[in-house]
Structures are given as C-alpha cells and as structure tokens.
Design an enzyme around this catalytic site. Structure first.
Site, PDB file in Angstrom:
ATOM      1  N   ARG A  21     -24.947 -12.356  -7.175  1.00 10.35           N
ATOM      2  CA  ARG A  21     -26.157 -11.659  -6.712  1.00 10.35           C
ATOM      3  C   ARG A  21     -27.380 -12.177  -7.453  1.00 10.35           C
ATOM      4  O   ARG A  21     -28.441 -12.407  -6.858  1.00 10.35           O
ATOM      5  CB  ARG A  21     -26.004 -10.152  -6.953  1.00 10.35           C
ATOM      6  N   ASP A  50     -21.842  -9.796  -9.656  1.00 10.59           N
ATOM      7  CA  ASP A  50     -23.195  -9.575 -10.167  1.00 10.59           C
ATOM      8  C   ASP A  50     -23.893 -10.917 -10.429  1.00 10.59           C
ATOM      9  O   ASP A  50     -25.082 -11.083 -10.146  1.00 10.59           O
ATOM     10  CB  ASP A  50     -23.143  -8.770 -11.464  1.00 10.59           C
ATOM     11  N   ALA A  78      -9.580  -5.623  -9.368  1.00  8.14           N
ATOM     12  CA  ALA A  78     -10.892  -5.429  -8.744  1.00  8.14           C
ATOM     13  C   ALA A  78     -11.332  -3.977  -8.758  1.00  8.14           C
ATOM     14  O   ALA A  78     -12.515  -3.679  -8.597  1.00  8.14           O
ATOM     15  CB  ALA A  78     -10.877  -5.947  -7.309  1.00  8.14           C
ATOM     16  N   THR A  79     -10.392  -3.056  -8.942  1.00  7.11           N
ATOM     17  CA  THR A  79     -10.688  -1.619  -8.882  1.00  7.11           C
ATOM     18  C   THR A  79     -11.692  -1.216  -9.964  1.00  7.11           C
ATOM     19  O   THR A  79     -11.574  -1.628 -11.111  1.00  7.11           O
ATOM     20  CB  THR A  79      -9.393  -0.811  -9.062  1.00  7.11           C
ATOM     21  N   ASP A 123     -13.761  -3.265 -15.715  1.00  9.59           N
ATOM     22  CA  ASP A 123     -13.477  -3.688 -17.093  1.00  9.59           C
ATOM     23  C   ASP A 123     -12.417  -2.794 -17.735  1.00  9.59           C
ATOM     24  O   ASP A 123     -11.486  -3.274 -18.374  1.00  9.59           O
ATOM     25  CB  ASP A 123     -14.758  -3.648 -17.924  1.00  9.59           C
ATOM     26  N   TYR A 153       6.848  -3.386  -3.915  1.00 12.24           N
ATOM     27  CA  TYR A 153       6.619  -3.918  -5.254  1.00 12.24           C
ATOM     28  C   TYR A 153       7.647  -4.972  -5.644  1.00 12.24           C
ATOM     29  O   TYR A 153       7.344  -5.889  -6.408  1.00 12.24           O
ATOM     30  CB  TYR A 153       6.603  -2.784  -6.277  1.00 12.24           C
ATOM     31  N   HIS A 162     -19.426  -4.330 -15.892  1.00 12.59           N
ATOM     32  CA  HIS A 162     -19.772  -4.376 -14.467  1.00 12.59           C
ATOM     33  C   HIS A 162     -20.275  -2.978 -14.111  1.00 12.59           C
ATOM     34  O   HIS A 162     -19.535  -2.136 -13.614  1.00 12.59           O
ATOM     35  CB  HIS A 162     -18.547  -4.739 -13.630  1.00 12.59           C
ATOM     36  N   ASP A 185       0.852  -1.186   0.000  1.00 14.30           N
ATOM     37  CA  ASP A 185       0.000   0.000   0.000  1.00 14.30           C
ATOM     38  C   ASP A 185       0.887   1.234   0.000  1.00 14.30           C
ATOM     39  O   ASP A 185       2.004   1.211   0.543  1.00 14.30           O
ATOM     40  CB  ASP A 185      -0.915   0.000   1.227  1.00 14.30           C
ATOM     41  N   ARG A 245     -19.743   3.881 -11.858  1.00 11.74           N
ATOM     42  CA  ARG A 245     -18.406   3.294 -11.909  1.00 11.74           C
ATOM     43  C   ARG A 245     -17.550   3.966 -12.976  1.00 11.74           C
ATOM     44  O   ARG A 245     -16.345   4.115 -12.822  1.00 11.74           O
ATOM     45  CB  ARG A 245     -18.519   1.791 -12.168  1.00 11.74           C
ATOM     46  N   PRO A 268     -13.754   1.527 -12.508  1.00  4.81           N
ATOM     47  CA  PRO A 268     -14.595   0.603 -13.286  1.00  4.81           C
ATOM     48  C   PRO A 268     -13.754  -0.568 -13.784  1.00  4.81           C
ATOM     49  O   PRO A 268     -12.823  -0.381 -14.575  1.00  4.81           O
ATOM     50  CB  PRO A 268     -15.121   1.459 -14.436  1.00  4.81           C
TER      51      PRO A 268
END
Length: 317
Positions: free
Chosen positions: A154, A151, A121-122, A126, A68, A178, A37, A91, A124
């Site tokens: 869900r 999604d 995962a961040t 895609d 890193y 997404h 981080d 997003r 938007p």
C-alpha cells in the site's frame, strides 16, 4: 522435468482464504491445493467452483476439500481461519476471539506429521503467528505471518501515485505491528537508489509540503483497512495476493525480501516478539532478518510497536 509436487494446505475458506486460493490458481503457484474448513460442505463447494475454472486456466492444479491429515506432506500450511474484524474494531481486539480458534487448528496439523512452513494471515497477525509458533513447537524460522507485507505494498502504491513513479521502483517499508502502531522508517525509503527524503528540500516551504505529504501517506496506509472495512465490510483481495507472492517465494526458493512477521532474536534490540520486518524468504522460511540502519527516533517507534505486541501476547497461552 519437475517430479516433486508443490503442495499447499489452506485452513479457512472465508473471503481471505478464497481470495488467496483464486490468486494461486490464476498464477499456477502450486500443483496441489487442499482446502480445509470447519464447514466441510463450504470447502467442497469452493473446491468445485475453482475446479470448474481450470479449463480456462493455463495451469493444471489438483484442488480438493480435505482434512487435517492431508497436511502431512504439504510444503506450506496457510492459516486464514478465524473470526473477521468488525467495523470499528482494532486488530488487537480480535485477539481473544481468535486465539481459541488456533488451538483447534495447529495441534491437528502438527499431529498429521506436517513438517513444512506455517504462513499465518489471521489477525492480529503478529500475535497469531506468535501463538502458532508456541503451539507448534516449530523452529521460528518456519513460522511466519503476512506481517506488514500488504501495508508495504500500500505504501509503495501511494508513494508511486504521489511521485508519479512505478511502485515497483519504490523501495520503502512499513515495520512493526500490522496495526495501529506500525510506522514507516522514512530514512530507508528510496526511489531506485535516491532517498525520498532528499526530494524534500532543505527546510523551506517545499520541505514542509513534502513532509506533510509523507505524513499523509503514512496515515493513509495505517488506516487503509479501516476505510475498506467501512466501505465493504472486509479486506481480502490485497492480502490474498500478498500471501500468494510470499508462497511463490517459498516454493521457488527465491531469497526474496518481504516485510513479514517473524520472531526477533536480538535484531533491532528486540527479543521474543513477532513483528513485521524486512526478511529474506526462501524454501526454509525465514532465511534471515535484514537489519536496516534506522535512526534513533525510528528505533524508538519500532520499540514502542514491539512493546504493544508483547503486552498483548502476555497471558494468552
């Protein structure tokens, strides 16, 4: 007896990243987990907190704050870093704010000698996966986003609840972005091997009730993140568990199917765009994209979603 170590590097120790790390620890998915981080002190504190729970875990993991350069021998680098989605913000509104963040992440990861798989995962997601692919120069099969995996989960939960069926026996997918242009190809939705649309009758009143219920479920899936953010400012448990499940499939060379964000190269008539589609996942990342037999209308919906993503990516890099 296993001699190789499964190593995962997590970039970003916010709520999503740490929900993922906590889920990884509870399920014993890897042997070594390094937390990276920009706020090194926070990463150290999170590592300490997780390590203090090892005595209650049924697994042994090496968890520590790193840099890193520690990505050099990792199997997977999971990127959860970035600015959070604000209340009322789409997003795609996040795009410009998060694109610059990724430039400061991907380069030092690749310079470390990392030769594994990027899992993004961040949001938007895609477009951020597409940016990671462009910045890294990796084979697109080794750069994937969480896509519509959550999604889809869900959707299966809500269908199971509505139809009184275990969600694990519901086979249905959310495809495309997404985000706001995602859609459900109902022609491919099944309970076991029975098409869900076949439960809707033949055009009478019962058919209308069924189709209205499916429409309600699709809208609820599409708006789930907004409702959660309105209630608690952020979403993180669900995506943390989704990322864990995808990681498990990669490290276990499972050949499992998930709706992740991947580069399309002719599938569904689309090229040079990252979007959420059912894919077979194994140790090499995207083994292949599954091409479902979508209806003409569903193909149009998917095309519109891809156009949205393609237009948003233009001019970013």
């Amino acid at each position: 007896m296993r001699t190789d170590k499964r190593k995962v590097a997590l970039v970003g120790t916010g709520m999503v990243g740490m929900s993922y790390a906590y889920s990884m620890l509870n399920q014993g998915i890897c042997d070594e987990l390094v937390l990276i981080d920009i706020n090194r002190k926070r990463a150290e504190g999170e590592a300490m907190d997780l390590n203090h729970g090892l005595a209650f875990s049924g697994y042994h993991m090496k968890i520590y704050a790193g840099e890193y350069k520690d990505c050099s021998d990792a199997d997977i680098v999971v990127i959860c870093a970035g600015v959070a989605q604000k209340q009322g913000e789409t997003r795609l509104d996040l795009l410009k704010r998060n694109a610059s963040v990724f430039e400061s992440i991907v380069q030092p990861v690749t310079e470390s000698g990392f030769n594994g798989i990027f899992l993004v995962a961040t949001n938007p997601v895609d477009i951020m996966a597409r940016i990671t692919y462009s910045l890294s120069g990796f084979n697109p099969k080794r750069v994937l986003g969480s896509g519509t995996a959550l999604d889809t989960a869900r959707l299966r939960y809500l269908l199971g609840e509505s139809l009184r069926v275990d969600p694990r026996n519901v086979h249905a997918y959310v495809m495309g972005e997404h985000g706001d242009s995602e859609f459900v190809p109902w022609s491919q939705a099944m309970i076991a091997t029975k098409p869900i649309l076949s439960l809707c009758g033949s055009g009478g009143e019962d058919d209308m009730v069924c189709r209205e219920e499916l429409k309600r479920i699709e809208e609820e899936v599409r708006g789930a993140a907004y409702r959660i953010i309105d209630a608690k400012q952020a979403t993180y448990y669900g995506i943390g568990m989704a990322l864990t499940r995808i990681t498990k499939a990669i490290l276990g060379d499972e050949n499992s199917v998930f709706t992740v964000s991947t580069m399309l190269r002719g599938e569904y008539g689309q090229n040079d765009v990252y979007a959420g589609v059912p894919c077979i996942i194994n140790k090499n990342g995207i083994q292949r994209v599954l091409s479902l037999s979508l209806t003409e209308e569903e193909m149009k919906q998917f095309g519109k979603s891809c156009d949205t993503l393609r237009e948003s990516f233009q001019g970013i890099l």
